[in-house]
Design a protein around this motif. Structure first.
Motif, PDB file in Angstrom:
ATOM      1  N   SER A 151     -36.017   2.946 -52.538  1.00  0.00           N
ATOM      2  CA  SER A 151     -35.493   1.836 -52.084  1.00  0.00           C
ATOM      3  C   SER A 151     -36.519   0.584 -51.725  1.00  0.00           C
ATOM      4  O   SER A 151     -35.984  -0.393 -51.039  1.00  0.00           O
ATOM      5  CB  SER A 151     -34.524   1.917 -51.067  1.00  0.00           C
ATOM      6  OG  SER A 151     -35.165   2.584 -49.874  1.00  0.00           O
ATOM      7  N   SER A 152     -37.789   0.546 -51.769  1.00  0.00           N
ATOM      8  CA  SER A 152     -38.785  -0.201 -51.417  1.00  0.00           C
ATOM      9  C   SER A 152     -38.347  -1.546 -51.972  1.00  0.00           C
ATOM     10  O   SER A 152     -38.192  -1.555 -53.104  1.00  0.00           O
ATOM     11  CB  SER A 152     -40.135   0.274 -51.496  1.00  0.00           C
ATOM     12  OG  SER A 152     -41.187  -0.707 -51.043  1.00  0.00           O
ATOM     13  N   SER A 153     -38.579  -2.566 -51.005  1.00  0.00           N
ATOM     14  CA  SER A 153     -38.365  -4.065 -51.814  1.00  0.00           C
ATOM     15  C   SER A 153     -39.619  -4.541 -51.677  1.00  0.00           C
ATOM     16  O   SER A 153     -39.952  -5.854 -52.089  1.00  0.00           O
ATOM     17  CB  SER A 153     -37.465  -4.939 -50.885  1.00  0.00           C
ATOM     18  OG  SER A 153     -37.759  -4.952 -49.680  1.00  0.00           O
ATOM     19  N   ARG A 154     -40.718  -3.971 -51.348  1.00  0.00           N
ATOM     20  CA  ARG A 154     -42.304  -4.630 -51.163  1.00  0.00           C
ATOM     21  C   ARG A 154     -43.198  -3.623 -51.701  1.00  0.00           C
ATOM     22  O   ARG A 154     -43.065  -2.273 -51.897  1.00  0.00           O
ATOM     23  CB  ARG A 154     -42.631  -5.070 -49.821  1.00  0.00           C
ATOM     24  CG  ARG A 154     -41.641  -6.057 -49.290  1.00  0.00           C
ATOM     25  CD  ARG A 154     -42.220  -6.431 -47.838  1.00  0.00           C
ATOM     26  NE  ARG A 154     -41.499  -7.716 -47.438  1.00  0.00           N
ATOM     27  CZ  ARG A 154     -41.761  -8.291 -46.300  1.00  0.00           C
ATOM     28  NH1 ARG A 154     -42.578  -7.482 -45.689  1.00  0.00           N
ATOM     29  NH2 ARG A 154     -41.014  -9.426 -45.779  1.00  0.00           N
ATOM     30  N   LEU A 155     -44.501  -4.203 -52.421  1.00  0.00           N
ATOM     31  CA  LEU A 155     -45.397  -3.431 -52.838  1.00  0.00           C
ATOM     32  C   LEU A 155     -46.335  -3.470 -51.591  1.00  0.00           C
ATOM     33  O   LEU A 155     -46.937  -4.481 -51.120  1.00  0.00           O
ATOM     34  CB  LEU A 155     -45.942  -4.241 -54.084  1.00  0.00           C
ATOM     35  CG  LEU A 155     -45.058  -4.328 -55.273  1.00  0.00           C
ATOM     36  CD1 LEU A 155     -45.438  -5.306 -56.580  1.00  0.00           C
ATOM     37  CD2 LEU A 155     -44.263  -3.148 -55.709  1.00  0.00           C
ATOM     38  N   ASN A 156     -46.652  -2.221 -51.278  1.00  0.00           N
ATOM     39  CA  ASN A 156     -47.559  -1.950 -50.326  1.00  0.00           C
ATOM     40  C   ASN A 156     -48.930  -1.035 -50.837  1.00  0.00           C
ATOM     41  O   ASN A 156     -48.661  -0.235 -51.721  1.00  0.00           O
ATOM     42  CB  ASN A 156     -46.999  -0.955 -49.250  1.00  0.00           C
ATOM     43  CG  ASN A 156     -45.726  -1.787 -48.736  1.00  0.00           C
ATOM     44  OD1 ASN A 156     -45.718  -2.911 -48.438  1.00  0.00           O
ATOM     45  ND2 ASN A 156     -44.624  -0.806 -48.794  1.00  0.00           N
ATOM     46  N   PHE A 157     -50.228  -1.243 -50.351  1.00  0.00           N
ATOM     47  CA  PHE A 157     -51.334  -0.728 -51.008  1.00  0.00           C
ATOM     48  C   PHE A 157     -52.183  -0.180 -49.805  1.00  0.00           C
ATOM     49  O   PHE A 157     -52.387  -0.922 -48.829  1.00  0.00           O
ATOM     50  CB  PHE A 157     -52.064  -1.809 -51.581  1.00  0.00           C
ATOM     51  CG  PHE A 157     -51.098  -2.153 -52.982  1.00  0.00           C
ATOM     52  CD1 PHE A 157     -51.431  -1.768 -53.944  1.00  0.00           C
ATOM     53  CD2 PHE A 157     -50.454  -3.318 -52.656  1.00  0.00           C
ATOM     54  CE1 PHE A 157     -50.729  -2.134 -55.059  1.00  0.00           C
ATOM     55  CE2 PHE A 157     -49.614  -3.892 -53.776  1.00  0.00           C
ATOM     56  CZ  PHE A 157     -49.994  -3.304 -55.167  1.00  0.00           C
ATOM     57  N   GLU A 158     -52.682   0.908 -50.127  1.00  0.00           N
ATOM     58  CA  GLU A 158     -53.589   1.702 -49.358  1.00  0.00           C
ATOM     59  C   GLU A 158     -54.942   0.721 -48.932  1.00  0.00           C
ATOM     60  O   GLU A 158     -55.624   0.763 -48.284  1.00  0.00           O
ATOM     61  CB  GLU A 158     -53.893   2.944 -49.668  1.00  0.00           C
ATOM     62  CG  GLU A 158     -53.164   3.930 -49.479  1.00  0.00           C
ATOM     63  CD  GLU A 158     -53.355   5.261 -49.983  1.00  0.00           C
ATOM     64  OE1 GLU A 158     -54.128   5.462 -50.845  1.00  0.00           O
ATOM     65  OE2 GLU A 158     -53.052   6.397 -49.396  1.00  0.00           O
ATOM     66  N   GLY A 178     -56.510  -7.549 -51.207  1.00  0.00           N
ATOM     67  CA  GLY A 178     -57.308  -6.491 -51.277  1.00  0.00           C
ATOM     68  C   GLY A 178     -56.872  -5.523 -52.339  1.00  0.00           C
ATOM     69  O   GLY A 178     -57.185  -4.173 -52.390  1.00  0.00           O
ATOM     70  N   ILE A 179     -56.341  -6.089 -53.642  1.00  0.00           N
ATOM     71  CA  ILE A 179     -55.942  -5.001 -54.654  1.00  0.00           C
ATOM     72  C   ILE A 179     -56.371  -5.757 -55.917  1.00  0.00           C
ATOM     73  O   ILE A 179     -56.986  -7.099 -56.048  1.00  0.00           O
ATOM     74  CB  ILE A 179     -54.480  -5.037 -54.863  1.00  0.00           C
ATOM     75  CG1 ILE A 179     -53.833  -6.507 -54.926  1.00  0.00           C
ATOM     76  CG2 ILE A 179     -53.986  -4.348 -53.515  1.00  0.00           C
ATOM     77  CD1 ILE A 179     -52.679  -6.573 -55.936  1.00  0.00           C
ATOM     78  N   THR A 180     -56.160  -5.120 -57.125  1.00  0.00           N
ATOM     79  CA  THR A 180     -56.476  -5.682 -58.316  1.00  0.00           C
ATOM     80  C   THR A 180     -55.431  -5.825 -59.245  1.00  0.00           C
ATOM     81  O   THR A 180     -54.304  -5.473 -58.918  1.00  0.00           O
ATOM     82  CB  THR A 180     -57.557  -4.712 -58.925  1.00  0.00           C
ATOM     83  OG1 THR A 180     -56.860  -3.242 -59.337  1.00  0.00           O
ATOM     84  CG2 THR A 180     -58.665  -4.413 -58.466  1.00  0.00           C
ATOM     85  N   ASN A 181     -55.658  -6.277 -60.267  1.00  0.00           N
ATOM     86  CA  ASN A 181     -54.514  -6.737 -61.303  1.00  0.00           C
ATOM     87  C   ASN A 181     -54.165  -5.341 -61.716  1.00  0.00           C
ATOM     88  O   ASN A 181     -52.733  -5.413 -61.914  1.00  0.00           O
ATOM     89  CB  ASN A 181     -55.035  -7.720 -62.500  1.00  0.00           C
ATOM     90  CG  ASN A 181     -54.120  -8.064 -63.229  1.00  0.00           C
ATOM     91  OD1 ASN A 181     -53.436  -7.363 -64.197  1.00  0.00           O
ATOM     92  ND2 ASN A 181     -53.834  -9.671 -63.477  1.00  0.00           N
ATOM     93  N   HIS A 182     -54.901  -4.476 -62.135  1.00  0.00           N
ATOM     94  CA  HIS A 182     -54.160  -3.300 -62.551  1.00  0.00           C
ATOM     95  C   HIS A 182     -53.427  -2.415 -61.506  1.00  0.00           C
ATOM     96  O   HIS A 182     -52.370  -1.772 -61.883  1.00  0.00           O
ATOM     97  CB  HIS A 182     -55.590  -2.428 -62.919  1.00  0.00           C
ATOM     98  CG  HIS A 182     -55.358  -1.062 -63.179  1.00  0.00           C
ATOM     99  ND1 HIS A 182     -54.454  -0.622 -64.230  1.00  0.00           N
ATOM    100  CD2 HIS A 182     -55.712   0.219 -62.963  1.00  0.00           C
ATOM    101  CE1 HIS A 182     -54.276   0.656 -64.335  1.00  0.00           C
ATOM    102  NE2 HIS A 182     -55.002   1.063 -63.348  1.00  0.00           N
ATOM    103  N   GLU A 183     -53.996  -2.548 -60.203  1.00  0.00           N
ATOM    104  CA  GLU A 183     -53.157  -1.951 -59.064  1.00  0.00           C
ATOM    105  C   GLU A 183     -51.932  -2.631 -58.936  1.00  0.00           C
ATOM    106  O   GLU A 183     -50.928  -1.931 -58.950  1.00  0.00           O
ATOM    107  CB  GLU A 183     -54.221  -1.952 -57.759  1.00  0.00           C
ATOM    108  CG  GLU A 183     -55.040  -1.041 -57.819  1.00  0.00           C
ATOM    109  CD  GLU A 183     -56.375  -1.302 -56.889  1.00  0.00           C
ATOM    110  OE1 GLU A 183     -57.203  -0.414 -56.556  1.00  0.00           O
ATOM    111  OE2 GLU A 183     -56.165  -2.397 -56.151  1.00  0.00           O
ATOM    112  N   LEU A 184     -51.958  -3.601 -58.932  1.00  0.00           N
ATOM    113  CA  LEU A 184     -50.594  -4.555 -58.749  1.00  0.00           C
ATOM    114  C   LEU A 184     -49.597  -4.064 -60.165  1.00  0.00           C
ATOM    115  O   LEU A 184     -48.515  -3.847 -59.562  1.00  0.00           O
ATOM    116  CB  LEU A 184     -50.741  -6.101 -58.884  1.00  0.00           C
ATOM    117  CG  LEU A 184     -49.660  -6.835 -58.954  1.00  0.00           C
ATOM    118  CD1 LEU A 184     -48.725  -6.728 -57.720  1.00  0.00           C
ATOM    119  CD2 LEU A 184     -50.048  -8.349 -59.040  1.00  0.00           C
TER     120      LEU A 184
END
Length: 734
Positions: free
Chosen positions: A666-673, A577-583
């Motif tokens: 310290s986050s190890s993951r990318l999380n998205f709204e 549910g994300i875009t290349n730009h958001e990543l």
């Protein structure tokens, strides 16, 4: 020249980035001095000795105004300890409203004005009003409040600077735009001058503030006006040497041959200040060579030059493959190298300057050259198929040939549509009234910054959008600029883009099947056995009996390989549910946190929510983290072109998700709204919002407007300012 430069001691945006820092002394706010004395020679008020001698009650009151302690301020005024009409020391003459204004304490400022504080009271040695103090630090919310409550923008301080001059001096584009939207024209001239006849544009040019220069030029600031020394904005921009400022000024008619009172033009100044490279770069981008003469353009019509750039790779691919197929390998490589170098030099010198004069960065990325490589590859595959493969394999591989023709037709049709498509453009606002309404609304909710307001289109920036220089517009649900289709990928063409990639790879697979059968046909006809070691016998026969077709097949498979990487990334992003730009943006935030005010945010703490206050107190990068930030290399550019960089991002830390786009230190993951769960994400991307349409139409048709699904709800991406509420259980997250 050296003395002239010393006279300009303007502050940069990063020097005023922390809107919440308390200013407790008068020295730090000394304005940029236009005379020969330095800024510290002209303080706004008294020195530290006088401060220590002040009445203790007045000192306590001043401290409360500086720190934003509204309860203390109220207590002291309501108990009569402080007289609001005389809340200043007789020596320095700086009121409580001055201190609240320069420290961005909106709550205190509102209370003081409500109690009768004089908004036009001039304090300090520079006789500056609270409006002047707020403007110098770029505090747009304080400026807006004071203007709404009677502050006079036409007043000047002791140095002759008015609101517009001081706004420019702050280097805060949000304040500059606010003053241009609400004050300039009605009350202040865009070309108002200080005592040295320096206009706001001249100050912005010297400071190297490209955003302010662009905004002033949009409002038709006169770039021909010179100061008392005969310096125009272009002269002072040359002193500073900021390439983008020079580009804007020359683009809008700046005269680089005009002389100052000392008979020096921009070329002489650039030599003295060692800014020749910046001036030359700006000249080239505007169609002039290093001597100031117009650059020779082979094509009067830029479209013809673009067409030639697009077609050239077709010829190059055919010639190079033919060299490799017919000549000795060393001779072929030599000819290929020479042909490639000569072709690129010819394009750069004679063709590309007819429509693209950029000299820095990867010039070919913003030309149709890469799109020509991809399309030319498709055409050579079609040529081999129609002239050699199809006649020999029609009966043996009928299905593969029919499917290849179908995928080829889809691929070519989608390519043409993508090149000419609208990715979701949101164009510039032309009505000043609409801009003012938008600005006031953003000020009301505490979001008047570059995250929420586009300084190029003068519109409120929808969520998931990004301004594109290529299309000169905001792109709704922006994904990325793709040089392979010479266009941006956004809301309205994203689905077409993935269909194009899928049809391309599918076509190559069908071509490969038919081509192998063709090689088998050649082997049967030759009555000889061919052995190559690494290939099957039929493929080896193709290498010997039709080397050109073999090389075309190899080239097609190479193209399909990197396209497959891109497909994997694109499909995974739709799954999340994300875009290349958001990543990319989230990855940068994860590995780096800018210690400066990247978004020109000066929202008072009174208007901030808990998340914003927490972000305000987050630490900047340490030296170990900074060591990971490296400029993009040639290899990095190549990886980005074929999608390998996105594969690496996914592998490094993307797996998993949560409900918030909050990347902790310290986050190890990318999380998205925008991750609403994989089922909802896929439905949002692949299906149109029109539930009355047949399923096949919802799946195959692309968006024709800005309304689309998000979180299972139809939203208008042109006006998407808040995300829909989730409607699914937490365990559906991926």
């Amino acid at each position: 020249m050296g003395t002239a430069e010393e006279n300009f001691e303007g502050r940069t945006a990063k020097e005023a980035d922390n809107s919440q820092a308390s200013v407790t002394s008068l020295e730090p706010i000394a304005p940029a001095n236009s005379n020969s004395a330095s800024a510290s020679d002209v303080p706004l008020g008294a020195n530290e000795n006088s401060i220590h001698n002040q009445d203790l009650i007045l000192q306590e009151y001043r401290d409360a105004c500086q720190s934003g302690d509204l309860a203390k301020v109220k207590e002291m005024i309501e108990l009569g300890a402080i007289n609001i009409s005389h809340d200043y020391d007789e020596e320095e003459m700086v009121s409580g409203l001055h201190w609240a204004s320069i420290n961005n304490r909106l709550g205190v400022a509102k209370y003081l004005v409500e109690k009768g504080a004089d908004v036009n009271f001039k304090g300090g040695n520079l006789k500056a009003t609270p409006l002047h103090w707020a403007a110098r630090y770029g505090y747009v919310y304080i400026v807006d409040f004071l203007l709404e409550n009677g502050a006079d923008p036409t007043l000047t301080d002791h140095q002759g600077f008015n609101l517009l001059h001081l706004s420019i001096n702050s280097s805060n584009i949000m304040l500059v735009l606010y003053v241009l939207f609400f004050v300039v024209g009605d009350k202040i001239s865009i070309d108002c001058v200080d005592p040295d006849n320096r206009t706001p544009l001249l100050w912005a040019a010297y400071q190297g503030d490209s955003l302010s220069v662009k905004a002033l030029l949009d409002f038709r600031a006169d770039l021909r006006l010179a100061d008392n020394g005969g310096f125009t904005p272009l002269h002072w921009a040359t002193v500073k040497g900021q390439p983008q400022v020079l580009k804007y000024l020359i683009e809008n008619g700046g005269d680089f041959l005009q002389n100052t009172n000392e008979n020096k033009n921009c070329f002489v100044i650039s030599q003295e200040m060692h800014t020749e490279h910046s001036l030359t770069s700006a000249l080239l981008e505007n169609g002039f060579n290093a001597e100031g003469f117009p650059v020779f353009k082979l094509f009067k019509n830029p479209k013809h030059a673009k067409l030639l750039t697009f077609i050239t790779p077709w010829i190059l691919i055919g010639l190079i493959l033919n060299f490799l197929a017919t000549l000795n390998i060393f001779v072929a490589i030599t000819f290929t190298t020479l042909l490639g170098c000569v072709s690129i030099k010819v394009l750069r010198k004679f063709v590309i300057p007819s429509y693209n004069l950029r000299q820095s960065g990867s010039v070919f990325l913003k030309t149709p050259f890469l799109a020509g490589i991809l399309f030319g590859s498709i055409m050579w595959v079609f040529y081999v198929w129609i002239t050699r493969v199809l006649p020999a394999t029609m009966s043996e591989e009928l299905l593969a040939n029919v499917l290849f023709l179908a995928f080829l037709t889809i691929c070519l049709g989608l390519f043409g549509r993508l090149v000419l498509s609208d990715p979701g453009r949101i164009t510039k606002e032309q009505e000043l009234g609409s801009v003012r309404i938008t600005t006031k609304e953003l000020l009301r909710i505490g979001k008047f910054d570059t995250r929420h307001f586009c300084t190029d289109t003068y519109k409120r920036k929808p969520l998931r959008s990004k301004f594109s220089r290529f299309n000169d517009a905001l792109i709704a649900r922006f994904d990325h600029f793709c040089p392979w289709i010479y266009n941006d990928v956004g809301l309205l063409n994203h689905k077409q883009f993935i269909f194009f990639l899928l049809s391309l790879v599918s076509g190559v697979i069908c071509f490969s099947i038919a081509c192998v059968e063709y090689f088998d046909y050649l082997e049967d006809g030759s009555m000889m056995d061919y052995k190559c070691g690494i290939f099957d016998d039929d493929v080896c026969a193709g290498l010997h009996l039709d080397t050109f077709a073999f090389l075309v097949l190899g080239w097609a498979l190479l193209q399909a390989a990197w396209v497959s990487f891109l497909i994997v990334v694109q499909l995974f992003q739709t799954f999340k549910g994300i875009t290349n730009h958001e990543l990319n943006s989230a990855s940068r935030k994860r590995h780096a946190r800018d210690s400066g005010n990247e978004f020109f945010t000066t929202t008072p703490t009174d208007l901030m929510d808990e998340e914003e206050l927490e972000a305000l107190n987050q630490p900047a990068l340490d030296s170990e983290e900074l060591s990971h930030l490296k400029p993009r290399t040639c290899g990095g550019v190549c990886c980005a072109l074929v999608g390998l960089d996105q594969i690496l991002l996914v592998m490094k830390g993307f797996f998993g998700g949560s409900r918030n786009l909050q990347l902790t230190h310290s986050s190890s993951r990318l999380n998205f709204e925008t991750n609403y769960g994989w089922r909802t994400n896929l439905s949002d991307f692949w299906l149109l919002g029109d539930t009355t349409a047949p399923l096949w139409q919802r799946l195959l048709y692309s968006q024709r407007g800005f309304k689309a699904l998000l979180g299972g709800t139809e939203v208008d991406y042109e006006k998407l300012y808040t995300l829909p509420i989730r409607k699914f259980p937490a365990d559906e997250m991926v």
